[in-house]
Design a protein around this motif. Structure first.
Motif, PDB file in Angstrom:
ATOM      1  N   GLU A 211       0.944  -1.196  -0.006  1.00  0.00           N
ATOM      2  CA  GLU A 211      -0.024   0.019   0.057  1.00  0.00           C
ATOM      3  C   GLU A 211       0.994   1.299   0.122  1.00  0.00           C
ATOM      4  O   GLU A 211       0.452   2.456  -0.533  1.00  0.00           O
ATOM      5  N   LEU A 212       1.886   1.205   0.648  1.00  0.00           N
ATOM      6  CA  LEU A 212       2.863   2.373   0.721  1.00  0.00           C
ATOM      7  C   LEU A 212       3.265   2.625  -0.551  1.00  0.00           C
ATOM      8  O   LEU A 212       3.646   3.760  -1.235  1.00  0.00           O
ATOM      9  N   MET A 213       3.918   1.559  -1.223  1.00  0.00           N
ATOM     10  CA  MET A 213       4.569   1.524  -2.595  1.00  0.00           C
ATOM     11  C   MET A 213       3.189   2.331  -3.589  1.00  0.00           C
ATOM     12  O   MET A 213       4.049   2.985  -4.351  1.00  0.00           O
ATOM     13  N   GLU A 214       2.163   1.752  -3.405  1.00  0.00           N
ATOM     14  CA  GLU A 214       1.242   2.128  -4.510  1.00  0.00           C
ATOM     15  C   GLU A 214       0.904   3.655  -4.243  1.00  0.00           C
ATOM     16  O   GLU A 214       0.942   4.501  -5.288  1.00  0.00           O
ATOM     17  N   GLU A 215       0.773   4.078  -2.859  1.00  0.00           N
ATOM     18  CA  GLU A 215       0.775   5.420  -2.922  1.00  0.00           C
ATOM     19  C   GLU A 215       1.850   6.276  -3.340  1.00  0.00           C
ATOM     20  O   GLU A 215       1.382   7.415  -3.796  1.00  0.00           O
ATOM     21  N   PHE A 216       2.800   5.801  -3.148  1.00  0.00           N
ATOM     22  CA  PHE A 216       4.096   6.640  -3.584  1.00  0.00           C
ATOM     23  C   PHE A 216       4.128   6.875  -5.021  1.00  0.00           C
ATOM     24  O   PHE A 216       4.145   7.768  -5.375  1.00  0.00           O
ATOM     25  N   MET A 217       3.954   5.628  -5.582  1.00  0.00           N
ATOM     26  CA  MET A 217       3.946   5.573  -7.108  1.00  0.00           C
ATOM     27  C   MET A 217       2.773   6.555  -7.740  1.00  0.00           C
ATOM     28  O   MET A 217       3.051   7.297  -8.605  1.00  0.00           O
ATOM     29  N   ILE A 218       1.602   6.793  -6.927  1.00  0.00           N
ATOM     30  CA  ILE A 218       0.505   7.664  -7.501  1.00  0.00           C
ATOM     31  C   ILE A 218       0.834   8.717  -7.230  1.00  0.00           C
ATOM     32  O   ILE A 218       0.980   9.725  -8.263  1.00  0.00           O
ATOM     33  N   ALA A 219       1.401   9.263  -6.138  1.00  0.00           N
ATOM     34  CA  ALA A 219       2.000  10.915  -6.157  1.00  0.00           C
ATOM     35  C   ALA A 219       3.168  10.878  -6.986  1.00  0.00           C
ATOM     36  O   ALA A 219       2.935  12.132  -7.718  1.00  0.00           O
ATOM     37  N   TYR A 220       4.102  10.164  -7.026  1.00  0.00           N
ATOM     38  CA  TYR A 220       5.181  10.329  -7.976  1.00  0.00           C
ATOM     39  C   TYR A 220       4.728  10.711  -9.257  1.00  0.00           C
ATOM     40  O   TYR A 220       5.124  11.480 -10.115  1.00  0.00           O
ATOM     41  N   GLN A 221       4.171   9.589 -10.058  1.00  0.00           N
ATOM     42  CA  GLN A 221       3.934   9.748 -11.398  1.00  0.00           C
ATOM     43  C   GLN A 221       2.856  10.828 -11.624  1.00  0.00           C
ATOM     44  O   GLN A 221       2.947  11.356 -12.555  1.00  0.00           O
ATOM     45  N   ASP A 222       1.900  11.141 -10.519  1.00  0.00           N
ATOM     46  CA  ASP A 222       1.054  12.155 -11.076  1.00  0.00           C
ATOM     47  C   ASP A 222       1.790  13.510 -11.057  1.00  0.00           C
ATOM     48  O   ASP A 222       1.594  14.446 -11.859  1.00  0.00           O
ATOM     49  N   THR A 223       2.901  13.796 -10.116  1.00  0.00           N
ATOM     50  CA  THR A 223       3.657  14.835 -10.220  1.00  0.00           C
ATOM     51  C   THR A 223       4.472  15.045 -11.515  1.00  0.00           C
ATOM     52  O   THR A 223       4.613  16.080 -11.781  1.00  0.00           O
ATOM     53  N   LEU A 224       5.167  13.916 -12.038  1.00  0.00           N
ATOM     54  CA  LEU A 224       5.940  13.876 -13.122  1.00  0.00           C
ATOM     55  C   LEU A 224       5.090  14.296 -14.378  1.00  0.00           C
ATOM     56  O   LEU A 224       5.530  14.999 -15.290  1.00  0.00           O
ATOM     57  N   LEU A 225       3.879  13.659 -14.279  1.00  0.00           N
ATOM     58  CA  LEU A 225       2.777  13.984 -15.556  1.00  0.00           C
ATOM     59  C   LEU A 225       2.655  15.535 -15.519  1.00  0.00           C
ATOM     60  O   LEU A 225       2.689  16.141 -16.445  1.00  0.00           O
ATOM     61  N   GLU A 226       2.267  16.006 -14.422  1.00  0.00           N
ATOM     62  CA  GLU A 226       2.146  17.377 -14.149  1.00  0.00           C
ATOM     63  C   GLU A 226       3.289  18.298 -14.772  1.00  0.00           C
ATOM     64  O   GLU A 226       3.130  19.464 -15.240  1.00  0.00           O
ATOM     65  N   ILE A 227       4.265  17.942 -14.089  1.00  0.00           N
ATOM     66  CA  ILE A 227       5.386  18.638 -14.657  1.00  0.00           C
ATOM     67  C   ILE A 227       5.752  18.684 -16.224  1.00  0.00           C
ATOM     68  O   ILE A 227       6.337  19.614 -16.779  1.00  0.00           O
ATOM     69  N   GLY A 228       5.330  17.647 -16.876  1.00  0.00           N
ATOM     70  CA  GLY A 228       5.128  17.600 -18.414  1.00  0.00           C
ATOM     71  C   GLY A 228       5.990  16.658 -18.890  1.00  0.00           C
ATOM     72  O   GLY A 228       6.313  16.575 -20.064  1.00  0.00           O
ATOM     73  N   LEU A 229       6.273  15.600 -18.090  1.00  0.00           N
ATOM     74  CA  LEU A 229       6.978  14.523 -19.015  1.00  0.00           C
ATOM     75  C   LEU A 229       5.879  13.669 -19.388  1.00  0.00           C
ATOM     76  O   LEU A 229       4.718  13.576 -18.949  1.00  0.00           O
ATOM     77  N   ASP A 230       6.404  12.847 -20.527  1.00  0.00           N
ATOM     78  CA  ASP A 230       5.238  11.869 -21.038  1.00  0.00           C
ATOM     79  C   ASP A 230       5.316  10.522 -20.455  1.00  0.00           C
ATOM     80  O   ASP A 230       6.228  10.372 -19.502  1.00  0.00           O
ATOM     81  N   ASN A 231       4.433   9.790 -20.867  1.00  0.00           N
ATOM     82  CA  ASN A 231       4.094   8.368 -20.322  1.00  0.00           C
ATOM     83  C   ASN A 231       5.550   7.452 -20.305  1.00  0.00           C
ATOM     84  O   ASN A 231       5.846   6.758 -19.298  1.00  0.00           O
ATOM     85  N   ARG A 232       6.187   7.704 -21.409  1.00  0.00           N
ATOM     86  CA  ARG A 232       7.322   6.925 -21.766  1.00  0.00           C
ATOM     87  C   ARG A 232       8.708   7.265 -20.767  1.00  0.00           C
ATOM     88  O   ARG A 232       9.258   6.598 -20.018  1.00  0.00           O
ATOM     89  N   GLU A 233       8.651   8.548 -20.436  1.00  0.00           N
ATOM     90  CA  GLU A 233       9.686   9.295 -19.781  1.00  0.00           C
ATOM     91  C   GLU A 233       9.209   8.889 -18.425  1.00  0.00           C
ATOM     92  O   GLU A 233      10.359   8.492 -17.667  1.00  0.00           O
ATOM     93  N   ILE A 234       8.105   8.929 -17.971  1.00  0.00           N
ATOM     94  CA  ILE A 234       7.960   8.484 -16.515  1.00  0.00           C
ATOM     95  C   ILE A 234       7.887   7.133 -16.336  1.00  0.00           C
ATOM     96  O   ILE A 234       8.690   6.849 -15.165  1.00  0.00           O
ATOM     97  N   ALA A 235       7.576   6.217 -17.402  1.00  0.00           N
ATOM     98  CA  ALA A 235       7.829   4.873 -17.237  1.00  0.00           C
ATOM     99  C   ALA A 235       9.480   4.636 -16.771  1.00  0.00           C
ATOM    100  O   ALA A 235      10.014   3.816 -15.945  1.00  0.00           O
TER     101      ALA A 235
END
Ligand code: PL3
Ligand code: FE2
Ligand code: FE2
Length: 243
Positions: A211-235
């Motif tokens: 659950e900790l990992m999952e919550e971290f990845m949500i916050a982390y990926q969401d932020t990177l997406l907002e910053i303007g990185l694309d899905n491949r870059e985030i992956a």
């Protein structure tokens, strides 16, 4: 984007646990022993977050007022979590906590000395804040009533901190992208290690590792997406956690 955005505000499982109130026994020695380390980690983390925002202000003198405001919130968080430990009759193991943060703290210090603002913001405002947000969300579901109230107040502020870093990196993405990716490669594995290190104690507090990992990845990926990185870059960036 809409769905990711909504993840930030409502945490569905918060309500579920409230109904079933499947809470741990906060008075056992096992609970208190684990809490002495977890509580210390949080207290140390809030203090270092304060210091880091003050340091970042030296690299962004025009934003010193805003950054000082964020730093002050961190001291308030520290006081809140100190009260949580006292309330349970637990003494925080600060020596353990200092060691817990030392590698990441060292990397922040080097970045600061080299005036690598992007790296400083990634470490503090993205990685550490996302780590805190994930941990606090999971903790709120299983915390004692006193700590739950405090943590709910804290987690709202942490989104402001995450947002601060996010907006700066978004506005400067063209010039900071390659430093961002490099700094992530260096520091995301440290966050993963810290998560692994805290997992056993967290589970004594009824906090689940997945659950900790999952919550971290949500916050982390969401932020990177907002910053303007694309899905491949985030992956690619997220992959740094598993190598
Ligand atoms: C930035 O504002 C704060 C940084 C703190 C880092 C916290 C790491 C959390 C580790 C797991 C703790 C669970 C929560 C328990 C609270 C007493
Ligand atoms: Fe904080
Ligand atoms: Fe924060």
């Amino acid at each position: 984007m809409q769905t990711l955005e909504s993840n930030k505000k409502t945490n569905s499982t918060d309500n579920i646990n409230e109904l079933s109130s499947n809470l741990p026994d906060f008075t056992t020695e096992t609970y208190k022993d684990a809490y002495s380390r977890i509580n210390a980690i949080v207290i140390e983390g809030e203090q270092e977050a304060h210091d880091n925002y003050i340091s970042i202000a030296t690299l962004l003198p025009n934003e010193s007022e805003e950054l000082t405001k964020l730093a002050k919130m961190e001291l308030k968080h520290k006081r809140g979590f100190t009260a949580c430990g006292k309330n349970l009759g637990v003494e925080a193991d600060m020596i353990f906590a200092k060691k817990f943060f030392s590698k990441l703290h060292g990397n922040f210090k080097i970045a600061l000395e080299n005036e690598n603002l992007t790296t400083c913001l990634l470490i503090q405002a993205i990685l550490i804040e996302a780590f805190a947000i994930s941990a606090y969300h999971v903790y709120i579901r299983v915390a004692d009533p006193f700590a739950k109230k405090i943590t709910q107040g804290v987690v709202k502020d942490e989104y402001l901190h995450l947002n601060y870093g996010q907006e700066w990196l978004k506005a400067n993405l063209d010039s900071c992208k390659s430093e961002l990716i490099d700094a992530n490669k260096e520091n995301l594995p440290l966050i993963k290690k810290m998560l692994d290190e805290v997992a056993e104690d967290a589970s004594a507090l009824s906090m689940d590792r997945e659950e900790l990992m999952e919550e971290f990845m949500i916050a982390y990926q969401d932020t990177l997406l907002e910053i303007g990185l694309d899905n491949r870059e985030i992956a690619r960036m997220a992959m740094a956690a598993i190598v």
